[in-house]
Motif scaffolding. Sequence first.
Motif, short mmCIF file in Angstrom:
data_model
loop_
_atom_site.label_atom_id
_atom_site.label_comp_id
_atom_site.label_asym_id
_atom_site.label_seq_id
_atom_site.Cartn_x
_atom_site.Cartn_y
_atom_site.Cartn_z
N VAL A 1 32.12 -10.82 1.47
CA VAL A 1 30.91 -10.03 1.41
C VAL A 1 30.30 -10.12 0.02
N ASP A 2 31.03 -9.67 -0.99
CA ASP A 2 30.53 -9.71 -2.36
C ASP A 2 31.65 -9.27 -3.29
N PHE A 3 31.35 -9.23 -4.54
CA PHE A 3 32.31 -8.77 -5.54
C PHE A 3 32.05 -7.30 -5.82
N PHE A 4 33.09 -6.50 -5.73
CA PHE A 4 32.98 -5.07 -6.03
C PHE A 4 33.89 -4.77 -7.23
N PRO A 5 33.35 -4.27 -8.31
CA PRO A 5 34.16 -4.04 -9.51
C PRO A 5 35.20 -2.95 -9.26
N PRO A 6 36.43 -3.16 -9.76
CA PRO A 6 37.50 -2.21 -9.49
C PRO A 6 37.35 -0.89 -10.25
N HIS A 7 36.97 -0.95 -11.51
CA HIS A 7 36.79 0.27 -12.30
C HIS A 7 35.87 -0.06 -13.47
N SER A 8 35.14 0.96 -13.88
CA SER A 8 34.20 0.74 -14.96
C SER A 8 33.90 2.07 -15.65
N PRO A 9 33.83 2.08 -16.97
CA PRO A 9 33.49 3.32 -17.67
C PRO A 9 31.98 3.56 -17.74
N TYR A 10 31.19 2.56 -17.39
CA TYR A 10 29.75 2.66 -17.61
C TYR A 10 29.02 3.66 -16.71
N PRO A 11 29.44 3.91 -15.47
CA PRO A 11 28.76 4.98 -14.72
C PRO A 11 28.90 6.35 -15.37
N VAL A 12 30.05 6.62 -15.97
CA VAL A 12 30.25 7.91 -16.65
C VAL A 12 29.37 7.99 -17.89
N VAL A 13 29.26 6.88 -18.63
CA VAL A 13 28.40 6.84 -19.81
C VAL A 13 26.93 7.03 -19.40
N THR A 14 26.54 6.39 -18.31
CA THR A 14 25.16 6.53 -17.83
C THR A 14 24.88 7.97 -17.40
N ALA A 15 25.82 8.59 -16.70
CA ALA A 15 25.64 9.98 -16.28
C ALA A 15 25.56 10.92 -17.48
N ALA A 16 26.37 10.67 -18.49
CA ALA A 16 26.30 11.50 -19.70
C ALA A 16 24.96 11.31 -20.40
N GLY A 17 24.46 10.08 -20.42
CA GLY A 17 23.16 9.81 -21.04
C GLY A 17 22.02 10.51 -20.32
N VAL A 18 22.05 10.47 -18.99
CA VAL A 18 21.00 11.15 -18.22
C VAL A 18 21.09 12.66 -18.43
N THR A 19 22.31 13.18 -18.47
CA THR A 19 22.48 14.62 -18.69
C THR A 19 21.96 15.04 -20.06
N LEU A 20 22.31 14.29 -21.09
CA LEU A 20 21.82 14.62 -22.43
C LEU A 20 20.31 14.45 -22.54
N LEU A 21 19.78 13.47 -21.87
CA LEU A 21 18.33 13.27 -21.87
C LEU A 21 17.62 14.46 -21.22
N ALA A 22 18.15 14.93 -20.09
CA ALA A 22 17.54 16.08 -19.40
C ALA A 22 17.70 17.37 -20.21
N VAL A 23 18.88 17.58 -20.77
CA VAL A 23 19.10 18.78 -21.58
C VAL A 23 18.27 18.72 -22.85
N GLY A 24 18.10 17.52 -23.38
CA GLY A 24 17.30 17.35 -24.59
C GLY A 24 15.83 17.67 -24.39
N LEU A 25 15.34 17.51 -23.15
CA LEU A 25 13.96 17.91 -22.88
C LEU A 25 13.76 19.41 -23.03
N ILE A 26 14.84 20.16 -22.87
CA ILE A 26 14.76 21.61 -23.00
C ILE A 26 15.06 22.07 -24.43
N TYR A 27 16.12 21.51 -25.03
CA TYR A 27 16.59 22.02 -26.30
C TYR A 27 16.09 21.28 -27.54
N GLY A 28 15.64 20.08 -27.39
CA GLY A 28 15.14 19.38 -28.58
C GLY A 28 15.08 17.88 -28.39
#
Length: 130
Positions: free
Chosen positions: A75-102
Amino acid sequence: MKHEAYLFGGVAVFFLLTDVAYIWFAREPVGIAALTVSCLMSSVITFFLVMNYKRKGRRPEDRPDGEIQERSGRVDFFPPHSPYPVVTAAGVTLLAVGLIYGAWLSLIGLGLLGGGVSGMVFEFSGRGDA
């Protein structure tokens, strides 16, 4: 993909006709913008499906004589594990919180988001599987 293209094309035409009627009767800018964007988004999906159908042709599930074995195989290649989704989620969270706090917090979040997205994009780029 031909049938899916027809389906989303019908959705685009529906939104277009609804948008024209809404412009004629309501003249309210928010509704007009929402219906226009909905029409454009379904048109983009229709365009993608039509181009994919022209490039790849009919799929086995589109033919009445198609067999299950025609879709078997890798079918295709599926990556077994990756830290980048967690980093992306943290970035989106900080970006959204930053719109409120600074803005300084938004800049940190934007940097994390960029790093996470580019990490996901280029993580397996040198795999050599084409």
